[in-house]
Write an enzyme that holds these catalytic residues in place. Sequence first.
Site, mmCIF file in Angstrom:
data_model
loop_
_atom_site.group_PDB
_atom_site.id
_atom_site.type_symbol
_atom_site.label_atom_id
_atom_site.label_comp_id
_atom_site.label_asym_id
_atom_site.label_seq_id
_atom_site.Cartn_x
_atom_site.Cartn_y
_atom_site.Cartn_z
ATOM 1 N N ASP A 126 -47.965 -27.765 -8.112
ATOM 2 C CA ASP A 126 -46.612 -27.260 -8.384
ATOM 3 C C ASP A 126 -46.376 -27.333 -9.889
ATOM 4 N N ASP A 132 -48.989 -23.807 -12.830
ATOM 5 C CA ASP A 132 -48.215 -22.574 -12.717
ATOM 6 C C ASP A 132 -49.162 -21.585 -12.060
ATOM 7 N N VAL A 133 -48.806 -21.080 -10.880
ATOM 8 C CA VAL A 133 -49.754 -20.261 -10.116
ATOM 9 C C VAL A 133 -50.154 -18.977 -10.835
ATOM 10 N N CYS A 141 -47.620 -21.557 -0.934
ATOM 11 C CA CYS A 141 -46.178 -21.616 -0.644
ATOM 12 C C CYS A 141 -45.336 -21.393 -1.902
ATOM 13 N N SER A 200 -42.308 -13.316 3.794
ATOM 14 C CA SER A 200 -40.917 -13.526 4.208
ATOM 15 C C SER A 200 -40.554 -12.372 5.132
ATOM 16 N N TYR A 216 -37.671 -9.175 -4.569
ATOM 17 C CA TYR A 216 -38.219 -10.197 -3.661
ATOM 18 C C TYR A 216 -38.981 -9.535 -2.504
ATOM 19 N N THR A 238 -34.346 -25.225 3.030
ATOM 20 C CA THR A 238 -35.104 -25.772 1.901
ATOM 21 C C THR A 238 -34.230 -25.631 0.653
HETATM 22 C C1 CAA Z 1 -35.617 -16.688 1.147
HETATM 23 C C2 CAA Z 1 -36.108 -15.774 2.181
HETATM 24 O O1 CAA Z 1 -37.245 -15.312 2.124
HETATM 25 C C3 CAA Z 1 -35.253 -15.461 3.318
HETATM 26 C C4 CAA Z 1 -34.180 -14.520 2.934
HETATM 27 O O2 CAA Z 1 -34.464 -13.423 2.519
HETATM 28 S S1 CAA Z 1 -32.624 -15.083 3.138
HETATM 29 C C5 CAA Z 1 -31.589 -13.728 2.735
HETATM 30 C C6 CAA Z 1 -31.249 -13.816 1.322
HETATM 31 N N1 CAA Z 1 -30.342 -12.737 1.038
HETATM 32 C C7 CAA Z 1 -29.943 -12.565 -0.182
HETATM 33 O O3 CAA Z 1 -30.324 -13.309 -1.065
HETATM 34 C C8 CAA Z 1 -29.004 -11.408 -0.401
HETATM 35 C C9 CAA Z 1 -29.062 -11.002 -1.804
HETATM 36 N N2 CAA Z 1 -27.891 -10.191 -2.114
HETATM 37 C C10 CAA Z 1 -26.772 -10.706 -2.709
HETATM 38 O O4 CAA Z 1 -26.645 -11.888 -2.948
HETATM 39 C C11 CAA Z 1 -25.679 -9.727 -3.077
HETATM 40 O O5 CAA Z 1 -25.785 -8.594 -2.248
HETATM 41 C C12 CAA Z 1 -25.755 -9.291 -4.553
HETATM 42 C C13 CAA Z 1 -25.518 -10.504 -5.436
HETATM 43 C C14 CAA Z 1 -27.115 -8.685 -4.871
HETATM 44 C C15 CAA Z 1 -24.726 -8.257 -4.807
HETATM 45 O O6 CAA Z 1 -23.444 -8.752 -4.397
HETATM 46 P P1 CAA Z 1 -22.122 -8.015 -4.803
HETATM 47 O O7 CAA Z 1 -21.019 -8.685 -4.093
HETATM 48 O O8 CAA Z 1 -22.268 -6.570 -4.598
HETATM 49 O O9 CAA Z 1 -21.960 -8.421 -6.309
HETATM 50 P P2 CAA Z 1 -22.149 -7.560 -7.614
HETATM 51 O O10 CAA Z 1 -23.488 -6.921 -7.652
HETATM 52 O O11 CAA Z 1 -21.733 -8.399 -8.765
HETATM 53 O O12 CAA Z 1 -21.121 -6.414 -7.448
HETATM 54 C C16 CAA Z 1 -19.831 -6.580 -7.823
HETATM 55 C C17 CAA Z 1 -19.073 -5.348 -7.409
HETATM 56 O O13 CAA Z 1 -19.802 -4.105 -7.689
HETATM 57 C C18 CAA Z 1 -20.065 -3.382 -6.493
HETATM 58 N N3 CAA Z 1 -21.403 -2.844 -6.549
HETATM 59 C C19 CAA Z 1 -22.389 -3.242 -7.363
HETATM 60 N N4 CAA Z 1 -23.479 -2.509 -7.151
HETATM 61 C C20 CAA Z 1 -23.182 -1.652 -6.159
HETATM 62 C C21 CAA Z 1 -23.906 -0.651 -5.473
HETATM 63 N N5 CAA Z 1 -25.199 -0.414 -5.727
HETATM 64 N N6 CAA Z 1 -23.282 0.041 -4.491
HETATM 65 C C22 CAA Z 1 -22.007 -0.207 -4.197
HETATM 66 N N7 CAA Z 1 -21.274 -1.146 -4.826
HETATM 67 C C23 CAA Z 1 -21.867 -1.851 -5.788
HETATM 68 C C24 CAA Z 1 -19.922 -4.448 -5.412
HETATM 69 O O14 CAA Z 1 -19.587 -3.890 -4.151
HETATM 70 C C25 CAA Z 1 -18.800 -5.278 -5.948
HETATM 71 O O15 CAA Z 1 -17.599 -4.569 -5.824
HETATM 72 P P3 CAA Z 1 -16.189 -5.323 -5.494
HETATM 73 O O16 CAA Z 1 -16.094 -6.456 -6.466
HETATM 74 O O17 CAA Z 1 -15.196 -4.261 -5.742
HETATM 75 O O18 CAA Z 1 -16.320 -5.742 -4.070
HETATM 76 N N1 NAI Z 2 -36.736 -21.096 2.776
HETATM 77 C C1 NAI Z 2 -36.777 -19.940 3.404
HETATM 78 O O1 NAI Z 2 -35.910 -19.628 4.221
HETATM 79 C C2 NAI Z 2 -37.886 -18.986 3.153
HETATM 80 C C3 NAI Z 2 -38.841 -19.185 2.192
HETATM 81 N N2 NAI Z 2 -39.847 -18.261 2.028
HETATM 82 C C4 NAI Z 2 -40.914 -18.462 1.065
HETATM 83 O O2 NAI Z 2 -41.519 -19.717 1.309
HETATM 84 C C5 NAI Z 2 -42.073 -20.241 0.109
HETATM 85 C C6 NAI Z 2 -41.568 -21.656 -0.079
HETATM 86 O O3 NAI Z 2 -40.188 -21.583 -0.282
HETATM 87 P P1 NAI Z 2 -39.196 -22.823 -0.090
HETATM 88 O O4 NAI Z 2 -39.959 -24.012 0.288
HETATM 89 O O5 NAI Z 2 -38.092 -22.348 0.723
HETATM 90 O O6 NAI Z 2 -38.644 -22.931 -1.583
HETATM 91 P P2 NAI Z 2 -38.592 -24.137 -2.609
HETATM 92 O O7 NAI Z 2 -37.850 -23.609 -3.770
HETATM 93 O O8 NAI Z 2 -38.125 -25.360 -1.934
HETATM 94 O O9 NAI Z 2 -40.130 -24.352 -2.995
HETATM 95 C C7 NAI Z 2 -40.837 -23.437 -3.762
HETATM 96 C C8 NAI Z 2 -41.768 -24.199 -4.668
HETATM 97 O O10 NAI Z 2 -42.532 -23.252 -5.429
HETATM 98 C C9 NAI Z 2 -42.666 -23.774 -6.727
HETATM 99 N N3 NAI Z 2 -42.946 -22.726 -7.708
HETATM 100 C C10 NAI Z 2 -42.129 -21.738 -8.131
HETATM 101 N N4 NAI Z 2 -42.734 -21.019 -9.080
HETATM 102 C C11 NAI Z 2 -43.965 -21.555 -9.261
HETATM 103 C C12 NAI Z 2 -45.053 -21.260 -10.116
HETATM 104 N N5 NAI Z 2 -45.004 -20.255 -10.988
HETATM 105 N N6 NAI Z 2 -46.160 -22.027 -10.030
HETATM 106 C C13 NAI Z 2 -46.221 -23.052 -9.147
HETATM 107 N N7 NAI Z 2 -45.229 -23.387 -8.321
HETATM 108 C C14 NAI Z 2 -44.109 -22.642 -8.378
HETATM 109 C C15 NAI Z 2 -41.331 -24.437 -7.009
HETATM 110 O O11 NAI Z 2 -41.430 -25.358 -8.078
HETATM 111 C C16 NAI Z 2 -41.024 -25.091 -5.680
HETATM 112 O O12 NAI Z 2 -41.514 -26.414 -5.623
HETATM 113 C C17 NAI Z 2 -41.650 -19.274 -0.991
HETATM 114 O O13 NAI Z 2 -42.731 -18.401 -1.257
HETATM 115 C C18 NAI Z 2 -40.485 -18.511 -0.379
HETATM 116 O O14 NAI Z 2 -40.351 -17.238 -0.949
HETATM 117 C C19 NAI Z 2 -39.921 -17.147 2.799
HETATM 118 C C20 NAI Z 2 -38.990 -16.899 3.743
HETATM 119 C C21 NAI Z 2 -37.899 -17.788 4.012
#
Ligand code: CAA
Ligand code: NAI
Length: 255
Positions: free
Chosen positions: A35, A58-59, A85, A149, A162, A197
Amino acid sequence: MFKGLVALVTGGSSGLGKATAELLVKQGGRVVICDLPSTKGQNTAKSLGENAVFAPVDVTSEDDVKEALQITLDKFGRLDALINCAGVASASRVYNFKKEQPFDLNIFQNTIQVNLIGTFNVIRLAVGLIGKNAPDADGQRGVVINTASVAAFDGQIGQAAYSASKAGVVGMTLPLARDMAKQGIRVVTIAPGLFRTPMMEQLPEPAIKSLEASVPFPSRLGHPQEFALLVQSIIQNPMLNGETIRLDGSLRMQP
Ligand SMILES: CC(=O)CC(=O)SCCNC(=O)CCNC(=O)[C@H](O)C(C)(C)COP(=O)(O)OP(=O)(O)OC[C@H]1O[C@@H](n2cnc3c(N)ncnc32)[C@H](O)[C@@H]1OP(=O)(O)O
Ligand SMILES: NC(=O)C1=CN([C@@H]2O[C@H](COP(=O)(O)OP(=O)(O)OC[C@H]3O[C@@H](n4cnc5c(N)ncnc54)[C@H](O)[C@@H]3O)[C@@H](O)[C@H]2O)C=CC1
């Protein structure tokens, strides 16, 4: 269960990687936790005893990964499993029409650099060491497990970078498995849904609650240990190869 097995886990000091390292050591394996130097990887390794070692990596760096492989050889003498991971998340719309601001290209590039190129970088360097193992009765020398993911398939608003990075990991799974079939090295990718996480905890609690509610069953965030259980199963099952497995409680993310 894993007596003698040596695994290298990237992102091993947090979340899914940490849970994986913990489970592998509990099952008798030995683990190299890779890490960033700024993380608590050293403490994680210490807490696991003499069967774990920390390698600051750093990967995306060839030198760092080579150094980690040297540490692996010096400490444990071999490598059987690579579990990728390490990853970063980003959230931004492609264009903010209010502020007339396009997506910051640096964010896009960094997300691809770490999640996709970093994963490939570790694989291309580590499999040389795995390939040195004598094959088992089945002809197997080792296994590579990647973390994509569900966002590779149903990315939400703001997840273009992403999702692209994770779809790249899904896309290279089969060709990598084919590349290394003759050497008996398997490649399998896990596509997790939502796991509790530090990465997920960056989201505001209401967003987490709403995401949780969208998981049909079990309607909650996954425990990192449940990810580790699938890693264990993939290591054990030689027929799993060239495939991406969703681990998501049947979640299909909404826009
Ligand atoms: C980790 C894993 O692997 C598992 C997962 O994936 S878990 C799921 C994770 N999901 C996410 O992270 C979702 C990521 N997305 C977000 O967080 C949000 O959609 C975002 C931050 C990208 C945008 O959010 P937002 O509320 O639109 O904010 P922002 O971009 O600042 O926009 C501000 C304003 O401009 C508008 N806007 C901006 N761009 C726009 C567009 N392309 N179309 C329409 N309206 C837009 C918004 O609607 C908003 O308008 P209001 O204030 O009037 O409501
Ligand atoms: N938590 C969730 O719900 C989900 C996570 N994932 C994926 O799973 C993996 C693990 O994620 P989590 O454990 O949730 O996150 P986390 O943030 O807890 O762990 C990620 C780790 O990766 C390390 N890292 C980041 N950049 C790096 C680099 N350049 N070199 C070496 N290490 C680095 C960070 O230091 C951290 O320790 C990630 O690839 C993430 O995208 C996918 C889907 C869902």
